[in-house]
Design an enzyme around this catalytic site. Sequence first.
Site, PDB file in Angstrom:
ATOM      1  N   TYR A 125       0.858  -1.199   0.000  1.00 41.12           N
ATOM      2  CA  TYR A 125       0.000   0.000   0.000  1.00 41.12           C
ATOM      3  C   TYR A 125       0.883   1.233   0.000  1.00 41.12           C
ATOM      4  O   TYR A 125       1.852   1.307   0.770  1.00 41.12           O
ATOM      5  CB  TYR A 125      -0.899   0.021   1.234  1.00 41.12           C
ATOM      6  CG  TYR A 125      -2.360  -0.092   0.862  1.00 41.12           C
ATOM      7  CD1 TYR A 125      -2.975   0.927   0.118  1.00 41.12           C
ATOM      8  CD2 TYR A 125      -3.114  -1.202   1.210  1.00 41.12           C
ATOM      9  CE1 TYR A 125      -4.305   0.817  -0.258  1.00 41.12           C
ATOM     10  CE2 TYR A 125      -4.444  -1.310   0.837  1.00 41.12           C
ATOM     11  CZ  TYR A 125      -5.026  -0.292   0.103  1.00 41.12           C
ATOM     12  OH  TYR A 125      -6.332  -0.394  -0.274  1.00 41.12           O
ATOM     13  N   GLU A 142      -0.506   4.840  -0.600  1.00 39.99           N
ATOM     14  CA  GLU A 142      -1.315   6.035  -0.905  1.00 39.99           C
ATOM     15  C   GLU A 142      -0.469   7.294  -0.775  1.00 39.99           C
ATOM     16  O   GLU A 142       0.335   7.422   0.157  1.00 39.99           O
ATOM     17  CB  GLU A 142      -2.509   6.107   0.042  1.00 39.99           C
ATOM     18  CG  GLU A 142      -3.595   5.113  -0.320  1.00 39.99           C
ATOM     19  CD  GLU A 142      -4.724   5.076   0.685  1.00 39.99           C
ATOM     20  OE1 GLU A 142      -4.596   5.707   1.756  1.00 39.99           O
ATOM     21  OE2 GLU A 142      -5.738   4.425   0.404  1.00 39.99           O
ATOM     22  N   ASP A 174      -6.179  13.089 -25.348  1.00 42.30           N
ATOM     23  CA  ASP A 174      -6.212  11.707 -24.878  1.00 42.30           C
ATOM     24  C   ASP A 174      -5.587  10.861 -25.980  1.00 42.30           C
ATOM     25  O   ASP A 174      -6.245  10.544 -26.973  1.00 42.30           O
ATOM     26  CB  ASP A 174      -7.659  11.295 -24.595  1.00 42.30           C
ATOM     27  CG  ASP A 174      -7.778   9.821 -24.236  1.00 42.30           C
ATOM     28  OD1 ASP A 174      -6.759   9.102 -24.296  1.00 42.30           O
ATOM     29  OD2 ASP A 174      -8.914   9.384 -23.917  1.00 42.30           O
ATOM     30  N   THR A 195      -3.650   5.568 -22.036  1.00 40.60           N
ATOM     31  CA  THR A 195      -3.579   4.234 -21.457  1.00 40.60           C
ATOM     32  C   THR A 195      -2.185   3.724 -21.773  1.00 40.60           C
ATOM     33  O   THR A 195      -1.483   4.278 -22.624  1.00 40.60           O
ATOM     34  CB  THR A 195      -4.618   3.276 -22.085  1.00 40.60           C
ATOM     35  OG1 THR A 195      -4.445   3.312 -23.507  1.00 40.60           O
ATOM     36  CG2 THR A 195      -6.037   3.674 -21.739  1.00 40.60           C
ATOM     37  N   LYS A 255      -2.213  -0.149 -24.992  1.00 41.31           N
ATOM     38  CA  LYS A 255      -2.617  -0.280 -26.401  1.00 41.31           C
ATOM     39  C   LYS A 255      -1.349  -0.302 -27.267  1.00 41.31           C
ATOM     40  O   LYS A 255      -0.540  -1.201 -27.094  1.00 41.31           O
ATOM     41  CB  LYS A 255      -3.589   0.847 -26.752  1.00 41.31           C
ATOM     42  CG  LYS A 255      -4.875   0.784 -25.912  1.00 41.31           C
ATOM     43  CD  LYS A 255      -5.874   1.815 -26.364  1.00 41.31           C
ATOM     44  CE  LYS A 255      -7.217   1.600 -25.724  1.00 41.31           C
ATOM     45  NZ  LYS A 255      -7.420   2.301 -24.468  1.00 41.31           N
ATOM     46  N   ARG A 287      -2.052  -2.895 -18.319  1.00 44.95           N
ATOM     47  CA  ARG A 287      -3.262  -2.069 -18.270  1.00 44.95           C
ATOM     48  C   ARG A 287      -3.088  -0.984 -17.227  1.00 44.95           C
ATOM     49  O   ARG A 287      -2.968  -1.275 -16.045  1.00 44.95           O
ATOM     50  CB  ARG A 287      -4.474  -2.911 -17.850  1.00 44.95           C
ATOM     51  CG  ARG A 287      -4.934  -3.757 -18.907  1.00 44.95           C
ATOM     52  CD  ARG A 287      -6.167  -4.540 -18.694  1.00 44.95           C
ATOM     53  NE  ARG A 287      -6.306  -5.160 -19.973  1.00 44.95           N
ATOM     54  CZ  ARG A 287      -6.882  -4.600 -21.016  1.00 44.95           C
ATOM     55  NH1 ARG A 287      -7.510  -3.452 -20.894  1.00 44.95           N
ATOM     56  NH2 ARG A 287      -6.881  -5.200 -22.185  1.00 44.95           N
TER      57      ARG A 287
HETATM   58  C1  LIG Z   1      -9.173   7.206 -26.432  1.00 48.76           C
HETATM   59  C2  LIG Z   1      -9.426   6.333 -25.244  1.00 48.76           C
HETATM   60  N1  LIG Z   1      -9.408   6.871 -24.023  1.00 48.76           N
HETATM   61  C3  LIG Z   1      -9.640   6.151 -22.925  1.00 48.76           C
HETATM   62  C4  LIG Z   1      -9.898   4.803 -23.020  1.00 48.76           C
HETATM   63  C5  LIG Z   1     -10.243   4.061 -21.765  1.00 48.76           C
HETATM   64  O1  LIG Z   1      -9.304   3.189 -21.353  1.00 48.76           O
HETATM   65  P1  LIG Z   1      -9.673   2.012 -20.320  1.00 48.76           P
HETATM   66  O2  LIG Z   1     -10.420   0.995 -21.090  1.00 48.76           O
HETATM   67  O3  LIG Z   1      -8.334   1.590 -19.865  1.00 48.76           O
HETATM   68  O4  LIG Z   1     -10.485   2.635 -19.225  1.00 48.76           O
HETATM   69  C6  LIG Z   1      -9.905   4.181 -24.260  1.00 48.76           C
HETATM   70  C7  LIG Z   1     -10.164   2.726 -24.346  1.00 48.76           C
HETATM   71  O5  LIG Z   1     -10.384   2.147 -25.342  1.00 48.76           O
HETATM   72  C8  LIG Z   1      -9.686   4.967 -25.406  1.00 48.76           C
HETATM   73  O6  LIG Z   1      -9.741   4.433 -26.629  1.00 48.76           O
END
Ligand SMILES: Cc1ncc(COP(=O)(O)O)c(C=O)c1O
Length: 467
Positions: free
Chosen positions: A59, A61, A214, A240, A243, A249
Amino acid sequence: MSGDITSLNQNVWDCDPDLFELIQKEKKRQLHGLEMIASENFTSLPVLQCLSSCLHNKYSEGLPGQRYYGGNEYIDEIEILCQKRALEAFRLDPAEWGVNVQPYSGSPANLAVYTAVVEPHGRIMGLDLPDGGHLSHGFMTATKKISASSIFFESMPYKVDPNTGLINYDSLAETAKLFKPKLIIAGISCYSRCLDYERFRKIAAENGAYLFSDMAHISGLVAAGVIPSPFEYSDIVSTTTHKTLRGPRGGVIFFRKGVRSVNKAGEKVMYDLESKINQAVFPGLQGGPHNNTIAGIATAFLQAKTPEFRNYQEQVVANARQLCVGLQKYGYKVVTGGTDVHLLLVDLRSAGITGARAEKILEEISIACNKNTVPGDKSALNPSGIRLGTPALTTRGFKEKDIDEVVDFIHRGLQLSKEVTKISGPKLVDFKRVLKEDDTIIQKVNELREEVEAFSRTFPLPGYPDY
Ligand SMILES: Cc1ncc(COP(=O)(O)O)c(C=O)c1O
């Protein structure tokens, strides 16, 4: 007398054979099938080793040096290493950018960003989900607020042009002027072209909004420098890590530091994102960070700086282009006419096949992909396209010539779906019934699946050999 922990040190295959059998079946599925879901990848052995390490037990935090628990000497070092490598992977100056590597995944990372900089019911704009955006970018329908990002914040989507499939930046600029969002999201889950971050920046600046990129889908390509980076123009960037980046993950948020702007009086206005974002992640939304994941992210970022990683990402794009050209040769329509990235969207309307049928028949022959709306689709429930990606196949060593084989398999599968439809008529339930009950169809599907699997098995998978 020392304690007996023998029962805790059994292998999972000995102490839980039922579960282990399922894990092995999944491993076999991954080995025997063609994984073309654009958001998926096969992570490396060192990442898997971090995930199942002792780091899981701790842990911690808080942030390095400011923990709510003792015993975090090495955990601090690991998180600091991860932060350093995260900045290095994207060639960022630590004087200008900071990073939080604790978000559990992409959606929690995005919610943390909104929580940090947008007040409750403040306004955000993201690409609509049916147009290639993500749920967490404010998705709602006419009747329901679906994502927390639309429940707790007011969201207004922007769209792609239904004719070209390209983001309609002019319309975004017009709507933003009216809606006055606090934050504009530049990010995609299904869009095969590079984003015009400079244009996004201009629109955000005109409205005093933050530009939040994002880059979840494309962060591997960005790290390798094979497509333009969002950092130059963005205030905040999330990703993320599982991918194209090919880590575990998880989620990461980058935020700007230093001078945000100079006001009319000539005074510097400083960014105040660091503490807001850190506090939104913890204690705002999360508890203890997943330290095993943070270690996996650190090692994935180390890999991201290697020449092999760059070659891999170049091959991902080359394979996506080959896939595109191959499908176009068979007469399939690719939205926007091509791809610059790792994915493409096939519009099956002119081929007379629905997205759901295509997804189903391809699944039957061990090709995994997902149905997807295409620009101009009337119903999000019955989409007309499929999204195909190359990151996972490329990890297994696929080159252009192998993609040609994949194109042939996909085409044969889609042709077979037309044969099934001739027997079943228009309803999906009947389509699925024919797939299960018609002996001639069953035989054809089995034969094609065996060919696909025999081909797929010849390519290696990283990770443990049999689980
Ligand atoms: C552009 C984008 N943002 C955020 C996410 C969310 O990721 P997670 O599935 O890890 O929550 C995804 C997932 O496919 C995504 O394509």
